[in-house]
Motif scaffolding. Structure first.
Motif, mmCIF file in Angstrom:
data_model
loop_
_atom_site.group_PDB
_atom_site.id
_atom_site.type_symbol
_atom_site.label_atom_id
_atom_site.label_comp_id
_atom_site.label_asym_id
_atom_site.label_seq_id
_atom_site.Cartn_x
_atom_site.Cartn_y
_atom_site.Cartn_z
ATOM 1 N N ILE A 39 42.265 31.695 37.563
ATOM 2 C CA ILE A 39 41.884 31.582 38.979
ATOM 3 C C ILE A 39 42.324 32.831 39.747
ATOM 4 O O ILE A 39 41.607 33.336 40.603
ATOM 5 N N THR A 40 43.512 33.342 39.417
ATOM 6 C CA THR A 40 44.052 34.539 40.082
ATOM 7 C C THR A 40 43.123 35.734 39.912
ATOM 8 O O THR A 40 42.970 36.537 40.823
ATOM 9 N N ASN A 41 42.514 35.857 38.740
ATOM 10 C CA ASN A 41 41.677 37.024 38.467
ATOM 11 C C ASN A 41 40.219 36.871 38.895
ATOM 12 O O ASN A 41 39.399 37.745 38.608
ATOM 13 N N LEU A 42 39.909 35.789 39.608
ATOM 14 C CA LEU A 42 38.566 35.672 40.182
ATOM 15 C C LEU A 42 38.467 36.680 41.329
ATOM 16 O O LEU A 42 39.429 36.849 42.089
ATOM 17 N N PRO A 43 37.318 37.365 41.486
ATOM 18 C CA PRO A 43 37.192 38.393 42.535
ATOM 19 C C PRO A 43 37.590 37.902 43.926
ATOM 20 O O PRO A 43 38.277 38.615 44.666
ATOM 21 N N GLU A 44 37.212 36.664 44.268
ATOM 22 C CA GLU A 44 37.532 36.158 45.615
ATOM 23 C C GLU A 44 39.037 35.943 45.808
ATOM 24 O O GLU A 44 39.570 36.138 46.894
ATOM 25 N N THR A 45 39.738 35.550 44.719
ATOM 26 C CA THR A 45 41.199 35.374 44.809
ATOM 27 C C THR A 45 41.882 36.738 44.908
ATOM 28 O O THR A 45 42.801 36.928 45.704
ATOM 29 N N GLN A 52 46.909 40.626 51.289
ATOM 30 C CA GLN A 52 48.280 40.265 51.652
ATOM 31 C C GLN A 52 49.365 41.118 50.985
ATOM 32 O O GLN A 52 50.439 41.299 51.531
ATOM 33 N N PHE A 53 49.072 41.642 49.784
ATOM 34 C CA PHE A 53 50.114 42.363 49.037
ATOM 35 C C PHE A 53 49.825 43.854 48.838
ATOM 36 O O PHE A 53 50.663 44.575 48.318
ATOM 37 N N GLY A 54 48.620 44.293 49.183
ATOM 38 C CA GLY A 54 48.279 45.710 49.015
ATOM 39 C C GLY A 54 47.620 45.987 47.673
ATOM 40 O O GLY A 54 47.693 45.177 46.751
ATOM 41 N N SER A 55 47.004 47.159 47.567
ATOM 42 C CA SER A 55 46.219 47.487 46.370
ATOM 43 C C SER A 55 47.072 47.826 45.147
ATOM 44 O O SER A 55 46.568 47.859 44.027
ATOM 45 N N SER A 56 48.375 48.053 45.334
ATOM 46 C CA SER A 56 49.237 48.412 44.188
ATOM 47 C C SER A 56 49.353 47.277 43.167
ATOM 48 O O SER A 56 49.700 47.516 42.010
ATOM 49 N N GLY A 61 40.542 45.870 38.385
ATOM 50 C CA GLY A 61 39.918 44.588 38.727
ATOM 51 C C GLY A 61 40.684 43.368 38.253
ATOM 52 O O GLY A 61 40.141 42.265 38.158
ATOM 53 N N GLN A 62 41.962 43.547 37.936
ATOM 54 C CA GLN A 62 42.816 42.425 37.505
ATOM 55 C C GLN A 62 44.154 42.525 38.239
ATOM 56 O O GLN A 62 44.535 43.598 38.704
ATOM 57 N N LEU A 63 44.835 41.394 38.293
ATOM 58 C CA LEU A 63 46.178 41.412 38.880
ATOM 59 C C LEU A 63 47.110 42.134 37.916
ATOM 60 O O LEU A 63 47.128 41.839 36.720
ATOM 61 N N ASN A 64 47.881 43.089 38.424
ATOM 62 C CA ASN A 64 48.899 43.741 37.608
ATOM 63 C C ASN A 64 50.116 42.809 37.633
ATOM 64 O O ASN A 64 50.883 42.781 38.593
#
Length: 196
Positions: A39-45, A52-56, A61-64
């Protein structure tokens, strides 16, 4: 409607191993962490997280997960902020999943922070999985390649076993696979009896 059994325990306690033992007995299992990652890696999420947390914290295209982990596990407010995004989405997804499995006698929702997110309030029974602290740390060291300090920091953001056990219907001590299997079978019979 299937009864909901919450399965929880601290990081490295072996919740997923226990969940899979129930699955072998025909019980549908929902691994909240696994579903949360999807769910976290869905584009809308990701869009909400980036706002809220910035692009870092986003990479290719995935959560680091490493960057995000370092951020939230050292800052309680940031962890709450992330949970406020993810947990309602997982709760909605779980509800839909339960509907699909309504013919089962019971289903298992495996979640590390079941109590911390008040997820236990929608469960009919709760099982807590425990293991000695050194065993848990070693399991996570082998599995996640985190430093010992990082693991202890994560453990400290979760409830203690003592606190979980007070609110649990069943406790599984997960030190030896054979003994754990026996405990799973006993609890499965007990839950089935209580439901039928």
């Amino acid at each position: 409607m299937a009864k909901i059994v919450g399965l929880t325990g601290g990081i490295g306690s072996g919740k997923t191993t226990v969940a899979k033992m129930f699955q072998q007995l025909g019980v549908p299992i929902y691994i909240a962490d696994y579903e949360a990652k999807k769910i976290t890696n869905l584009p809308e999420t990701l869009k909400i997280i980036e706002t809220q947390f910035g692009s870092s914290v986003i990479e290719n295209g995935q959560l680091n997960r490493t960057t995000m982990g370092q951020l939230v596990f050292s800052n309680e407010d940031k962890l709450k902020q992330l949970n406020a995004i993810i947990h309602p989405l997982v709760a909605k997804h779980f509800k839909e999943w339960v509907k699909k499995n309504e013919n089962a006698l019971y289903v298992i929702k495996e979640a590390a922070i079941l109590f911390e997110t008040n997820g236990h309030t929608s469960c009919d029974f709760i099982i807590t999985v425990t293991a000695p602290l050194d065993v848990r740390i070693n399991r996570v060291l082998l599995r996640d390649h985190l430093s010992k300090e990082e693991i202890i920091r994560r453990i400290n953001t979760q409830w203690t076993d003592e606190k979980r056990i007070i609110l649990s219907d069943f406790v599984i001590e997960n030190c030896s696979l054979n003994k754990t299997q026996e405990q799973v079978q006993t609890i499965h019979k007990e839950i089935s009896k209580l439901i039928l």
